[in-house]
Design a protein around this motif. Sequence first.
Motif, PDB file in Angstrom:
ATOM      1  N   THR A 172      36.223  43.729  30.840  1.00  0.00           N
ATOM      2  CA  THR A 172      35.644  43.365  32.136  1.00  0.00           C
ATOM      3  C   THR A 172      35.149  44.629  32.822  1.00  0.00           C
ATOM      4  N   MET A 173      33.859  44.649  33.183  1.00  0.00           N
ATOM      5  CA  MET A 173      33.266  45.821  33.814  1.00  0.00           C
ATOM      6  C   MET A 173      33.352  45.699  35.335  1.00  0.00           C
ATOM      7  N   LEU A 174      33.943  46.708  35.951  1.00  0.00           N
ATOM      8  CA  LEU A 174      33.969  46.851  37.403  1.00  0.00           C
ATOM      9  C   LEU A 174      32.948  47.932  37.729  1.00  0.00           C
ATOM     10  N   ALA A 175      31.832  47.535  38.326  1.00  0.00           N
ATOM     11  CA  ALA A 175      30.719  48.459  38.538  1.00  0.00           C
ATOM     12  C   ALA A 175      30.727  49.035  39.945  1.00  0.00           C
ATOM     13  N   ASP A 176      30.459  50.353  40.023  1.00  0.00           N
ATOM     14  CA  ASP A 176      30.329  51.054  41.299  1.00  0.00           C
ATOM     15  C   ASP A 176      31.549  50.784  42.180  1.00  0.00           C
ATOM     16  N   VAL A 177      32.729  51.197  41.708  1.00  0.00           N
ATOM     17  CA  VAL A 177      33.980  50.887  42.392  1.00  0.00           C
ATOM     18  C   VAL A 177      34.691  52.140  42.893  1.00  0.00           C
ATOM     19  N   SER A 178      35.516  51.928  43.895  1.00  0.00           N
ATOM     20  CA  SER A 178      36.407  52.972  44.391  1.00  0.00           C
ATOM     21  C   SER A 178      37.767  52.796  43.717  1.00  0.00           C
ATOM     22  N   GLY A 179      38.625  53.775  43.883  1.00  0.00           N
ATOM     23  CA  GLY A 179      39.987  53.638  43.386  1.00  0.00           C
ATOM     24  C   GLY A 179      40.701  52.468  44.041  1.00  0.00           C
ATOM     25  N   GLU A 180      40.445  52.275  45.320  1.00  0.00           N
ATOM     26  CA  GLU A 180      41.040  51.155  46.049  1.00  0.00           C
ATOM     27  C   GLU A 180      40.642  49.817  45.421  1.00  0.00           C
ATOM     28  N   GLU A 181      39.383  49.687  45.053  1.00  0.00           N
ATOM     29  CA  GLU A 181      38.918  48.443  44.435  1.00  0.00           C
ATOM     30  C   GLU A 181      39.520  48.259  43.047  1.00  0.00           C
ATOM     31  N   VAL A 182      39.677  49.346  42.299  1.00  0.00           N
ATOM     32  CA  VAL A 182      40.319  49.252  40.989  1.00  0.00           C
ATOM     33  C   VAL A 182      41.770  48.808  41.158  1.00  0.00           C
ATOM     34  N   GLU A 183      42.467  49.396  42.122  1.00  0.00           N
ATOM     35  CA  GLU A 183      43.857  49.009  42.374  1.00  0.00           C
ATOM     36  C   GLU A 183      43.954  47.534  42.753  1.00  0.00           C
TER      37      GLU A 183
ATOM     38  N   SER B 243      28.050  54.995  39.912  1.00  0.00           N
ATOM     39  CA  SER B 243      29.396  55.208  39.393  1.00  0.00           C
ATOM     40  C   SER B 243      30.354  55.379  40.564  1.00  0.00           C
ATOM     41  N   PRO B 244      31.638  55.255  40.249  1.00  0.00           N
ATOM     42  CA  PRO B 244      32.298  55.022  38.975  1.00  0.00           C
ATOM     43  C   PRO B 244      32.166  53.571  38.493  1.00  0.00           C
ATOM     44  N   CYS B 245      32.261  53.433  37.197  1.00  0.00           N
ATOM     45  CA  CYS B 245      32.366  52.122  36.568  1.00  0.00           C
ATOM     46  C   CYS B 245      33.610  52.149  35.688  1.00  0.00           C
ATOM     47  N   VAL B 246      34.366  51.085  35.718  1.00  0.00           N
ATOM     48  CA  VAL B 246      35.607  51.013  34.955  1.00  0.00           C
ATOM     49  C   VAL B 246      35.604  49.715  34.162  1.00  0.00           C
ATOM     50  N   GLU B 247      35.839  49.839  32.872  1.00  0.00           N
ATOM     51  CA  GLU B 247      35.933  48.670  32.002  1.00  0.00           C
ATOM     52  C   GLU B 247      37.402  48.470  31.624  1.00  0.00           C
ATOM     53  N   ILE B 248      37.937  47.308  31.995  1.00  0.00           N
ATOM     54  CA  ILE B 248      39.334  46.986  31.715  1.00  0.00           C
ATOM     55  C   ILE B 248      39.375  45.755  30.826  1.00  0.00           C
ATOM     56  N   ASP B 249      39.824  45.945  29.598  1.00  0.00           N
ATOM     57  CA  ASP B 249      39.911  44.837  28.636  1.00  0.00           C
ATOM     58  C   ASP B 249      38.621  44.032  28.575  1.00  0.00           C
TER      59      ASP B 249
END
Length: 111
Positions: free
Chosen positions: A60-71, A52-58
Amino acid sequence: MNIRAYLKPSCGWSRGVRAIFAKYHLEYVDIDIINHPENYAEMVQKSGQPLSPCVEIDGTMLADVSGEEVENYLLSHHLVQANDEAPAVPTNAPCSNEEHAEMQSKTVRFF
């Protein structure tokens, strides 16, 4: 935008992801993967991996990401517009040594 974030209650990486959502004033579902084993199991099933973290946006799963990668994902997919607002915490940093020591005393794997 439908955002579901699989996060630890206290973690440098998770705080960084939350900081990006705050920077862009995005609503999201904060899913606790430490205190609720079923949430951790769902994250692993959806992301195909245990980190983790994992973030699902609409969807699409973003696995093992930092805030920078989410941005970077949000900006590159034109889901947000760049702004000069500084995040409240580092967006690409691990937990402190103290936080790691505290977590070592807790069980974090559920299966």
